[in-house]
Design an enzyme around this catalytic site. Structure first.
Site, short mmCIF file in Angstrom:
data_model
loop_
_atom_site.label_atom_id
_atom_site.label_comp_id
_atom_site.label_asym_id
_atom_site.label_seq_id
_atom_site.Cartn_x
_atom_site.Cartn_y
_atom_site.Cartn_z
N GLY A 41 0.81 -1.21 0.00
CA GLY A 41 0.00 0.00 0.00
C GLY A 41 0.84 1.26 0.00
O GLY A 41 0.55 2.22 -0.73
N VAL A 59 -4.39 -1.21 13.11
CA VAL A 59 -4.39 -2.63 13.42
C VAL A 59 -5.00 -2.83 14.80
O VAL A 59 -4.77 -2.05 15.72
CB VAL A 59 -2.98 -3.23 13.37
CG1 VAL A 59 -2.11 -2.79 14.52
CG2 VAL A 59 -3.05 -4.74 13.32
N THR A 116 3.12 -5.58 8.31
CA THR A 116 3.64 -6.81 8.91
C THR A 116 5.14 -6.95 8.73
O THR A 116 5.85 -7.26 9.68
CB THR A 116 2.93 -8.03 8.29
OG1 THR A 116 1.53 -7.95 8.58
CG2 THR A 116 3.48 -9.33 8.84
N CYS A 117 5.64 -6.75 7.54
CA CYS A 117 7.06 -6.99 7.24
C CYS A 117 7.97 -6.22 8.18
O CYS A 117 8.88 -6.77 8.79
CB CYS A 117 7.36 -6.61 5.79
SG CYS A 117 9.10 -6.77 5.35
N CYS A 169 9.30 -9.87 8.26
CA CYS A 169 10.63 -10.07 7.66
C CYS A 169 11.77 -9.44 8.46
O CYS A 169 12.80 -10.07 8.70
CB CYS A 169 10.66 -9.50 6.25
SG CYS A 169 9.21 -9.82 5.26
N LYS A 189 12.29 -10.84 12.10
CA LYS A 189 12.65 -12.25 11.91
C LYS A 189 14.11 -12.39 11.48
O LYS A 189 14.86 -13.19 12.02
CB LYS A 189 11.70 -12.86 10.87
CG LYS A 189 11.98 -14.31 10.45
CD LYS A 189 12.91 -14.42 9.25
CE LYS A 189 12.42 -13.68 8.04
NZ LYS A 189 11.27 -14.30 7.40
N GLY A 192 -3.49 -6.80 3.98
CA GLY A 192 -2.72 -7.96 4.43
C GLY A 192 -3.53 -8.92 5.25
O GLY A 192 -4.73 -9.10 5.03
N TYR A 242 6.77 -21.83 6.75
CA TYR A 242 8.05 -21.14 6.88
C TYR A 242 8.12 -20.29 8.15
O TYR A 242 9.19 -20.19 8.77
CB TYR A 242 8.36 -20.31 5.63
CG TYR A 242 7.55 -19.05 5.46
CD1 TYR A 242 8.03 -17.84 5.94
CD2 TYR A 242 6.32 -19.06 4.81
CE1 TYR A 242 7.29 -16.67 5.78
CE2 TYR A 242 5.58 -17.91 4.65
CZ TYR A 242 6.08 -16.71 5.14
OH TYR A 242 5.34 -15.56 4.99
N GLU A 249 11.03 -20.99 10.87
CA GLU A 249 11.96 -19.89 11.13
C GLU A 249 11.99 -19.55 12.62
O GLU A 249 13.06 -19.35 13.20
CB GLU A 249 11.58 -18.67 10.30
CG GLU A 249 11.88 -18.83 8.82
CD GLU A 249 11.40 -17.67 7.97
OE1 GLU A 249 11.93 -17.50 6.86
OE2 GLU A 249 10.51 -16.92 8.43
N ARG A 307 4.68 -26.60 3.23
CA ARG A 307 3.72 -26.87 2.16
C ARG A 307 3.86 -25.82 1.06
O ARG A 307 3.97 -24.63 1.33
CB ARG A 307 2.29 -26.85 2.71
CG ARG A 307 1.21 -27.08 1.65
CD ARG A 307 -0.16 -27.06 2.27
NE ARG A 307 -0.37 -28.18 3.17
CZ ARG A 307 -0.70 -29.39 2.78
NH1 ARG A 307 -0.86 -29.65 1.48
NH2 ARG A 307 -0.89 -30.37 3.65
N ARG A 317 -2.36 -17.62 7.98
CA ARG A 317 -2.84 -16.26 8.19
C ARG A 317 -4.16 -16.07 7.44
O ARG A 317 -4.36 -16.67 6.39
CB ARG A 317 -1.81 -15.25 7.69
CG ARG A 317 -0.46 -15.35 8.39
CD ARG A 317 0.59 -14.46 7.75
NE ARG A 317 0.26 -13.06 7.93
CZ ARG A 317 0.55 -12.35 9.02
NH1 ARG A 317 1.16 -12.93 10.03
NH2 ARG A 317 0.24 -11.07 9.10
N LEU A 353 -13.81 -5.24 6.06
CA LEU A 353 -13.88 -4.08 5.16
C LEU A 353 -15.29 -3.75 4.67
O LEU A 353 -15.48 -2.74 3.99
CB LEU A 353 -12.97 -4.31 3.95
CG LEU A 353 -11.47 -4.42 4.22
CD1 LEU A 353 -10.73 -4.75 2.94
CD2 LEU A 353 -10.94 -3.14 4.83
N HIS A 389 35.58 -18.65 -7.07
CA HIS A 389 36.08 -19.68 -6.15
C HIS A 389 36.88 -19.05 -5.02
O HIS A 389 37.65 -18.12 -5.26
CB HIS A 389 36.97 -20.67 -6.93
CG HIS A 389 37.38 -21.86 -6.12
ND1 HIS A 389 36.48 -22.83 -5.72
CD2 HIS A 389 38.59 -22.23 -5.62
CE1 HIS A 389 37.13 -23.75 -5.03
NE2 HIS A 389 38.41 -23.40 -4.96
N GLU A 435 29.06 -20.72 -6.55
CA GLU A 435 29.66 -21.31 -7.76
C GLU A 435 29.23 -22.76 -7.96
O GLU A 435 29.38 -23.30 -9.06
CB GLU A 435 31.19 -21.26 -7.67
CG GLU A 435 31.78 -22.23 -6.68
CD GLU A 435 33.30 -22.33 -6.78
OE1 GLU A 435 33.83 -22.22 -7.91
OE2 GLU A 435 33.94 -22.51 -5.72
#
Length: 533
Positions: A64, A84, A98-99, A104, A107, A201, A239, A243, A265, A328, A335, A506, A511
């Site tokens: 947004g 929120v 959220t991020c 993110c 985390k 979200g 995930y 995590e 999943r 989630r 809304l 290397h 690589e």
């Protein structure tokens, strides 16, 4: 994604708006034109009247905000609604979604804290004199993480002000197709706009079992928890669950994961099984094929968690914390979408939008509310920007949701882009594929004699011709950094021939992709003979 705004007073946009309006020269601006955009074509919007804004964004998360800032840069008058509801535990946060606040960013910081603890242990092998009484402070980590988040919240607010985006700390609901009601601390306010963008979200789900809401927490709470989590039960093996289990174990806390069906999943299942095996080697416990039944708070303050397995056997254990990571839910039901005529997808919650456009031509959606689209911050950001360019800048580029790279920040990270092996077989047929794979030995693992058993990668490709690459999967250190560059290559139609023609750097772990030679079909051993083989 919606979030709780800070308590400082909203700036006055009236005079600033006049200055911006006076300087608008963008030819693609659709202000005061009765137009909507459908599949990049201008179509007539039936509603007539004067609007307060060109665009109202509902939700102040990454997607947004990106759309709002891009729209104002193109001359549009924009408002962002952001709010929120606190979690059952009472957790709330600032602008950014959220991020930034509960996803993110915190985390990754806590993941890094766990990696540093592992590095302290490894450093002894490299000659560093480190005492045996190394300890970690949850309070210090939490405070440092929260301080960083608050600084980002502030910078975000300042940026909106500087870009003349009006920020409204209020909960938005539709009144009609062109009107949203904002419920703020000062009262109700009606906002009329030519276009609306739904970017609210989602929030974590709780299971419908006794004690879950009363005694459980989610990822919305863990990063600001006012006490050390201690022995933790994580319900869910997506995930987020893995995590959280990974960094909690890395910080020294006992972690048990209850897995209902399969871990990770939607991801490549061979890679998922390797991740679970690696986490088990590091001490994370897994209870497979289980369903939680109840959470009970004991007189000791401990939480008794009861679950059953697929044989209907009942188990229980005592924990200090139970964290639910079972998925989630999009915040669409709040809304009043029916007032605007916006339909939801067959799941009854998400929005099925064509190029972000809902069934109502002037109402759009980006981010985690979209049906069967990647729930990733960069996806929402890019989609939001492209949408604003189409609405206000004569843009013609649509969001491409294919081949989006991502990383699971487990102790040994997993990066992926493109199709999983299962999806590739489903789409192209097993006989038309070539699966290259290899185990490898990170140089930095040698001296501390770290476990290399699970350092693995594979490339999913078409079998004929130059063998177009369909997917790349990598488990190892810095997986996100490794997979990002290859994601760009896949966007450019990478082939196995081109990959093997690339000279690697290397000694790096990236690589390893440039010298894959063993296919699953060949049956040959994918383990390397040496670091340079």
């Amino acid at each position: 994604m919606p979030c709780w705004g800070s308590k400082s007073k909203s700036y006055d946009t009236k005079e600033k708006g006049k200055k911006v309006d006076a300087g608008r020269k963008n030819k693609g601006n659709l202000v005061n034109k009765e137009a909507g955009v459908l599949n990049n074509d201008v179509t007539t919007v039936t509603s007539k009247g004067n609007y307060d804004y060109d665009l109202v964004v509902i939700g102040g998360g990454s997607g947004g905000l990106a759309a709002a800032k891009e729209a104002t840069a193109l001359g549009a008058k924009v408002a962002v609604l952001d709010f929120v509801t606190p979690t059952p535990l009472g957790t709330k946060w600032g602008l950014g979604g959220t991020c930034v606040n509960v996803g993110c960013i915190p985390k990754k910081l806590m993941h890094q804290a766990a990696l540093l603890g592992e590095a302290i242990h490894d450093s002894k092998s490299y000659g560093w004199q480190v005492g045996d009484n190394v300890s970690h402070s949850w309070d210090a980590l939490r405070d440092a993480v929260q301080a960083h988040i608050k600084s980002v919240n502030w910078v975000t607010r300042v940026e909106l002000r500087d870009k003349a985006v009006e920020y409204i700390n209020g909960l938005g609901t539709f009144v009609d197709p062109h009107t949203v009601q904002a419920q703020t601390k000062q009262g109700e306010r009606l906002l009329k706009a030519k276009y609306f963008l739904i970017a609210v979200g989602g929030r974590p789900r709780y299971p419908d079992i006794p004690g879950a809401i009363q005694h459980g927490i989610t990822s919305d709470d863990i990063f600001s928890l006012n006490r050390a989590p201690g022995k933790t039960c994580i319900v869910g093996a997506g995930y987020i669950g893995l995590e959280c289990a990974g960094f909690l174990k890395g910080l020294g806390y006992d972690a048990t994961v209850l897995v209902r069906s399969v871990p990770l999943r939607g991801f490549d299942q061979q890679m998922a099984s390797i991740i679970v095996a690696e986490m088990e080697d590091k001490g994370v416990k897994f209870a497979h094929k289980t369903i939680p039944k109840s959470v009970e708070k004991l007189e000791t303050g401990k939480l008794k968690v009861t679950w059953t397995d697929d044989q209907n056997q009942e188990f229980s254990d005592e924990f200090d914390t139970i964290l639910f990571a079972i998925g989630r839910r999009p915040l669409t039901k709040e809304l009043n979408l029916e007032n605007a005529g916006v339909k939801v997808a067959e799941d009854g919650e998400k929005i099925d939008a064509d190029n972000e456009q809902t069934n109502v031509p002037h109402i759009y959606a980006v981010g985690d509310v979209l049906y069967k689209k990647p729930e990733l911050t960069p996806v929402a950001i890019h989609a939001g920007r492209l949408l604003s360019r189409r609405l206000f800048g004569n843009g013609t580029v649509n969001m491409d949701y294919e081949n989006v790279a991502t990383t699971v920040f487990t102790p040994l990270e997993y990066g992926a882009v493109g199709l999983s092996e299962e999806k590739a077989i489903e789409r192209f047929g097993e006989d038309n594929l070539e699966i290259y794979h290899a185990y490898y030995k990170p140089t930095e693992f040698f001296i501390p004699q770290k476990n290399i058993t699970h350092c693995y990668l594979k490339v999913v490709a078409l079998r004929e011709g130059d063998q177009k690459v369909l997917g790349m999967h990598f488990i190892g250190p810095q997986a996100g950094e490794v997979i990002q560059g290859f994601a760009a290559a896949i966007k450019c139609n990478l082939t196995v021939n081109a990959l093997l023609s690339t000279v690697g750097i290397h000694p790096t772990i990236a690589e390893e992709f440039t010298r894959i030679s063993v296919t699953k079909r060949s049956g040959k051993d994918p383990n390397p003979a040496s670091c340079c083989s």
